[in-house]
Enzyme design. Structure first.
Site, short mmCIF file in Angstrom:
data_model
loop_
_atom_site.label_atom_id
_atom_site.label_comp_id
_atom_site.label_asym_id
_atom_site.label_seq_id
_atom_site.Cartn_x
_atom_site.Cartn_y
_atom_site.Cartn_z
N ASP A 90 8.42 5.99 48.77
CA ASP A 90 8.25 7.47 48.05
C ASP A 90 7.11 7.82 47.48
O ASP A 90 7.35 8.26 46.20
CB ASP A 90 9.52 7.11 46.91
N LYS B 161 15.89 9.05 53.05
CA LYS B 161 16.79 8.38 52.48
C LYS B 161 17.42 9.58 51.37
O LYS B 161 16.88 10.33 50.79
CB LYS B 161 16.62 7.01 51.83
N CYS C 244 13.06 2.71 43.18
CA CYS C 244 13.22 2.69 44.61
C CYS C 244 12.19 1.67 44.92
O CYS C 244 12.99 0.80 45.99
CB CYS C 244 12.68 3.79 45.07
C1 VGL Z 1 13.45 7.28 42.17
C2 VGL Z 1 14.15 8.05 40.44
C3 VGL Z 1 15.21 8.84 41.10
C4 VGL Z 1 12.13 6.62 42.87
C5 VGL Z 1 14.16 8.36 42.96
O1 VGL Z 1 11.78 6.81 44.04
O2 VGL Z 1 11.95 5.60 42.36
N1 VGL Z 1 13.52 7.35 41.00
N2 VGL Z 1 14.93 9.13 42.27
#
Ligand code: VGL
Length: 199
Positions: free
Chosen positions: A11, A97, A141
């Protein structure tokens, strides 16, 4: 040379970096070490995978619809794009995802490749036994993906100089690292890992 290794970049998207909709403090500090790691893995013939949050505009993951987070990483928007300085080698497998509207999908193991394969199936097909993980965010994540990798029976090393946490509650990232250590995750810097794999 260790030939059962793969790199998972979690991410590293604009919305999780400074200026983004859900910026991780200093999130962009992971870009350089992960670009370096990706270059090394690719040159060594080892798989590189990159997950991305890829949400529909309306999802129970977002605060206006009952979730915990401001809208972020909406599919096809610039916020969902990988950080522009992240150098992803040719052949990087992208795992999307969070595209199911009623799930959070923190873990890359909840995602699929463009041709619909799960991360677990891809890794099995590539005969990967050891996953090296870095990215954003340590306490969400990255944590969730590393725990799922352990549940899938993989050896896991977290790249300690290529992660950054949200820390909504102070200490969350430290706690995440404790949880991961208890689950058998190993820790190393990108340089240490490059030396180890080359050796
Ligand atoms: C994430 C908070 C909300 C992440 C994703 O990628 O860690 N954190 N959505």
């Amino acid at each position: 040379m260790k030939n059962d290794a793969a790199l998972l970049i979690v991410d590293v998207q604009n919305d999780f970096c400074p200026g983004g909709a859900l910026a991780v403090p200093d999130g962009d500090r992971v870009v350089e070490p992960l670009s370096r790691a990706a270059g090394f893995f690719s040159a060594a013939g080892l798989p590189v995978l990159a997950s991305r949050d890829w949400h529909p505009p309306v999802t129970t993951h977002f605060a206006p619809y009952g979730g915990a987070w401001p809208a972020h990483c909406v599919e096809e928007t610039s916020g969902a794009a990988f950080h522009p300085a992240l150098r992803l080698p040719e052949g990087t497998m992208v795992i999307s995802k969070g595209n199911v509207p009623d799930t959070d999908s923190y873990s890359a193991f909840d995602g699929q490749s463009a041709d619909g394969k799960s991360l677990a199936d891809l890794l099995a097909a590539l005969q990967v036994r050891h996953l090296y993980i870095g990215g954003l965010a340590t306490d969400y994540c990255v944590r969730s993906s590393a725990l799922d990798a352990r549940r899938a029976g993989l050896e896991v090393t977290l790249l300690t100089d290529a992660i950054a946490g949200v820390d909504i509650v102070a200490g969350d990232s430290e706690k995440a690292l404790d949880d991961l250590g208890r689950a058998g995750v190993m820790f190393g810097t990108v340089d240490e890992v490059i030396r180890l794999i080359s050796g």
